[in-house]
Design a protein around this motif. Structure first.
Motif, PDB file in Angstrom:
ATOM      1  N   VAL A 206      19.660  -1.872   2.147  1.00  0.00           N
ATOM      2  CA  VAL A 206      19.176  -0.618   1.579  1.00  0.00           C
ATOM      3  C   VAL A 206      18.445   0.195   2.634  1.00  0.00           C
ATOM      4  CG1 VAL A 206      17.605   0.370  -0.126  1.00  0.00           C
ATOM      5  CG2 VAL A 206      19.053  -1.553  -0.740  1.00  0.00           C
ATOM      6  N   PHE A 207      17.633  -0.480   3.457  1.00  0.00           N
ATOM      7  CA  PHE A 207      16.875   0.251   4.483  1.00  0.00           C
ATOM      8  C   PHE A 207      17.812   0.844   5.536  1.00  0.00           C
ATOM      9  CE2 PHE A 207      14.067   0.540   8.247  1.00  0.00           C
ATOM     10  CZ  PHE A 207      13.176   1.465   7.724  1.00  0.00           C
ATOM     11  N   SER A 208      18.864   0.103   5.928  1.00  0.00           N
ATOM     12  CA  SER A 208      19.805   0.638   6.914  1.00  0.00           C
ATOM     13  C   SER A 208      20.567   1.832   6.342  1.00  0.00           C
ATOM     14  CB  SER A 208      20.759  -0.438   7.413  1.00  0.00           C
ATOM     15  OG  SER A 208      21.571  -0.906   6.359  1.00  0.00           O
ATOM     16  N   THR A 209      20.893   1.814   5.047  1.00  0.00           N
ATOM     17  CA  THR A 209      21.545   2.961   4.411  1.00  0.00           C
ATOM     18  C   THR A 209      20.621   4.170   4.424  1.00  0.00           C
ATOM     19  OG1 THR A 209      22.779   1.467   2.978  1.00  0.00           O
ATOM     20  CG2 THR A 209      22.683   3.766   2.308  1.00  0.00           C
ATOM     21  N   PHE A 210      19.347   3.925   4.134  1.00  0.00           N
ATOM     22  CA  PHE A 210      18.361   5.009   4.201  1.00  0.00           C
ATOM     23  C   PHE A 210      18.309   5.604   5.607  1.00  0.00           C
ATOM     24  CE2 PHE A 210      14.028   6.135   5.506  1.00  0.00           C
ATOM     25  CZ  PHE A 210      13.820   7.240   4.694  1.00  0.00           C
ATOM     26  N   LEU A 211      18.307   4.733   6.642  1.00  0.00           N
ATOM     27  CA  LEU A 211      18.261   5.218   8.027  1.00  0.00           C
ATOM     28  C   LEU A 211      19.510   6.026   8.377  1.00  0.00           C
ATOM     29  CD1 LEU A 211      16.688   2.186   9.911  1.00  0.00           C
ATOM     30  CD2 LEU A 211      15.633   4.403   9.419  1.00  0.00           C
ATOM     31  N   PHE A 212      20.674   5.605   7.893  1.00  0.00           N
ATOM     32  CA  PHE A 212      21.898   6.364   8.144  1.00  0.00           C
ATOM     33  C   PHE A 212      21.817   7.761   7.527  1.00  0.00           C
ATOM     34  CE2 PHE A 212      24.197   2.119   8.507  1.00  0.00           C
ATOM     35  CZ  PHE A 212      24.245   2.180   9.889  1.00  0.00           C
ATOM     36  N   TRP A 213      21.351   7.836   6.271  1.00  0.00           N
ATOM     37  CA  TRP A 213      21.226   9.134   5.607  1.00  0.00           C
ATOM     38  C   TRP A 213      20.173   9.997   6.299  1.00  0.00           C
ATOM     39  CZ3 TRP A 213      24.540  11.558   2.836  1.00  0.00           C
ATOM     40  CH2 TRP A 213      25.455  10.845   2.085  1.00  0.00           C
ATOM     41  N   PHE A 214      19.079   9.369   6.694  1.00  0.00           N
ATOM     42  CA  PHE A 214      18.019  10.106   7.396  1.00  0.00           C
ATOM     43  C   PHE A 214      18.553  10.644   8.728  1.00  0.00           C
ATOM     44  CE2 PHE A 214      13.880  10.316   9.721  1.00  0.00           C
ATOM     45  CZ  PHE A 214      13.288  11.254   8.900  1.00  0.00           C
TER      46      PHE A 214
ATOM     47  N   ILE B 171      20.081  10.138  16.845  1.00  0.00           N
ATOM     48  CA  ILE B 171      20.729   9.014  17.543  1.00  0.00           C
ATOM     49  C   ILE B 171      19.851   7.769  17.466  1.00  0.00           C
ATOM     50  CG2 ILE B 171      21.443   8.180  19.818  1.00  0.00           C
ATOM     51  CD1 ILE B 171      22.366  11.119  20.379  1.00  0.00           C
ATOM     52  N   VAL B 172      18.548   7.927  17.658  1.00  0.00           N
ATOM     53  CA  VAL B 172      17.625   6.788  17.587  1.00  0.00           C
ATOM     54  C   VAL B 172      17.671   6.158  16.198  1.00  0.00           C
ATOM     55  CG1 VAL B 172      15.175   6.142  17.598  1.00  0.00           C
ATOM     56  CG2 VAL B 172      16.100   7.551  19.445  1.00  0.00           C
ATOM     57  N   PHE B 173      17.596   6.975  15.137  1.00  0.00           N
ATOM     58  CA  PHE B 173      17.640   6.425  13.774  1.00  0.00           C
ATOM     59  C   PHE B 173      18.997   5.791  13.457  1.00  0.00           C
ATOM     60  CE2 PHE B 173      13.967   9.278  12.972  1.00  0.00           C
ATOM     61  CZ  PHE B 173      13.097   8.297  12.525  1.00  0.00           C
ATOM     62  N   LEU B 174      20.087   6.334  13.998  1.00  0.00           N
ATOM     63  CA  LEU B 174      21.400   5.752  13.791  1.00  0.00           C
ATOM     64  C   LEU B 174      21.487   4.366  14.460  1.00  0.00           C
ATOM     65  CD1 LEU B 174      24.287   6.107  12.717  1.00  0.00           C
ATOM     66  CD2 LEU B 174      24.855   7.162  14.917  1.00  0.00           C
ATOM     67  N   VAL B 175      20.997   4.271  15.680  1.00  0.00           N
ATOM     68  CA  VAL B 175      21.008   2.995  16.404  1.00  0.00           C
ATOM     69  C   VAL B 175      20.139   1.965  15.687  1.00  0.00           C
ATOM     70  CG1 VAL B 175      20.307   1.859  18.562  1.00  0.00           C
ATOM     71  CG2 VAL B 175      21.593   3.994  18.635  1.00  0.00           C
ATOM     72  N   ILE B 176      18.956   2.366  15.240  1.00  0.00           N
ATOM     73  CA  ILE B 176      18.070   1.447  14.500  1.00  0.00           C
ATOM     74  C   ILE B 176      18.772   0.990  13.222  1.00  0.00           C
ATOM     75  CG2 ILE B 176      15.912   1.264  13.201  1.00  0.00           C
ATOM     76  CD1 ILE B 176      14.661   3.146  15.291  1.00  0.00           C
ATOM     77  N   GLY B 177      19.440   1.901  12.524  1.00  0.00           N
ATOM     78  CA  GLY B 177      20.180   1.544  11.310  1.00  0.00           C
ATOM     79  C   GLY B 177      21.305   0.561  11.576  1.00  0.00           C
ATOM     80  N   LEU B 178      21.995   0.733  12.713  1.00  0.00           N
ATOM     81  CA  LEU B 178      23.082  -0.192  13.071  1.00  0.00           C
ATOM     82  C   LEU B 178      22.543  -1.573  13.427  1.00  0.00           C
ATOM     83  CD1 LEU B 178      25.362   2.177  15.179  1.00  0.00           C
ATOM     84  CD2 LEU B 178      25.873   1.188  12.931  1.00  0.00           C
ATOM     85  N   LEU B 179      21.392  -1.609  14.081  1.00  0.00           N
ATOM     86  CA  LEU B 179      20.804  -2.877  14.503  1.00  0.00           C
ATOM     87  C   LEU B 179      20.049  -3.570  13.384  1.00  0.00           C
ATOM     88  CD1 LEU B 179      19.487  -1.846  18.047  1.00  0.00           C
ATOM     89  CD2 LEU B 179      21.567  -3.125  17.489  1.00  0.00           C
ATOM     90  N   TRP B 180      19.736  -2.859  12.319  1.00  0.00           N
ATOM     91  CA  TRP B 180      18.904  -3.429  11.243  1.00  0.00           C
ATOM     92  C   TRP B 180      19.640  -4.462  10.482  1.00  0.00           C
ATOM     93  CZ3 TRP B 180      13.805  -2.676  10.733  1.00  0.00           C
ATOM     94  CH2 TRP B 180      13.202  -3.175   9.588  1.00  0.00           C
TER      95      TRP B 180
END
Length: 190
Positions: free
Chosen positions: A2-10, A181-190
């Motif tokens: 759920v948190f990674s989905t939130f980061l992707f949308w953000f 880009i930073v939030f996308l990378v964090i979402g991918l790594l989460w």
């Protein structure tokens, strides 16, 4: 998950903001560059009034300049400035019996990049009027540079450096793009 989905949308929302800001900044920069490179012919125009749609600060409006090219009449609003600042000066606008200038324009042939407008704290606003009416009174002749291929494309007196608004859009768009880009990378790594 759920948190990674939130980061992707953000990241997507921030990316959309960066696209908007970069688009606005690049569009304004391209328009300014196009005016500089295409407006190579010079004519003389006359201040005919003031633009009510292009207010700078308070009650300060840009001059509207009429000019003629090959028998056709055109108008352009300007000159433009890279930045605008309004300040209030204590008093009624007089010092030692002399009236102070309402702008930092001392000579229209050597315009400042940034326009400063001064309001006087003791002077009623109704008396003050448009701060650019003194350096650009109706009827004043000013140089207009226009595009010989499209004479309606023009600017008054000189093309100022890129505006602070253009630089702000480009900077904000760049910061937003990096953040997305930073939030996308964090979402991918989460």
């Amino acid at each position: 998950m759920v948190f990674s989905t939130f980061l992707f949308w953000f990241a997507a929302i921030i990316f959309a903001g960066s696209v908007f800001c970069l688009g606005m900044g690049i569009g304004r920069w391209r328009r300014d560059s196009m005016l500089r490179s295409h407006c190579t012919e010079r004519t003389e125009g006359k201040v005919t009034g003031y633009s009510t749609s292009q207010q700078i600060t308070g009650s300060t409006f840009l001059p509207v300049v009429a000019y003629h090219v090959a028998g056709e009449s055109h108008t352009v609003t300007g000159p433009t400035f890279a930045s605008y600042t309004a300040s209030t000066v204590k008093g009624d606008g007089t010092r030692d019996g002399h009236r102070l200038q309402r702008t930092n324009i001392t000579d229209i042939d050597d315009l400042p990049d940034g326009l400063k407008v001064y309001d006087f704290s003791d002077a009623p606003r109704e008396r003050m009027g448009n701060a650019l009416a003194e350096p650009f009174p109706e009827g004043r002749r000013v140089p207009v540079f226009y595009d010989p291929d499209k004479p309606s494309r023009a600017y008054v007196i000189r093309m100022c450096p890129s505006s602070s608004m253009t630089k702000t859009f480009l900077l904000l768009g760049g910061i937003e793009l990096v953040a997305a880009i930073v939030f996308l990378v964090i979402g991918l790594l989460w």
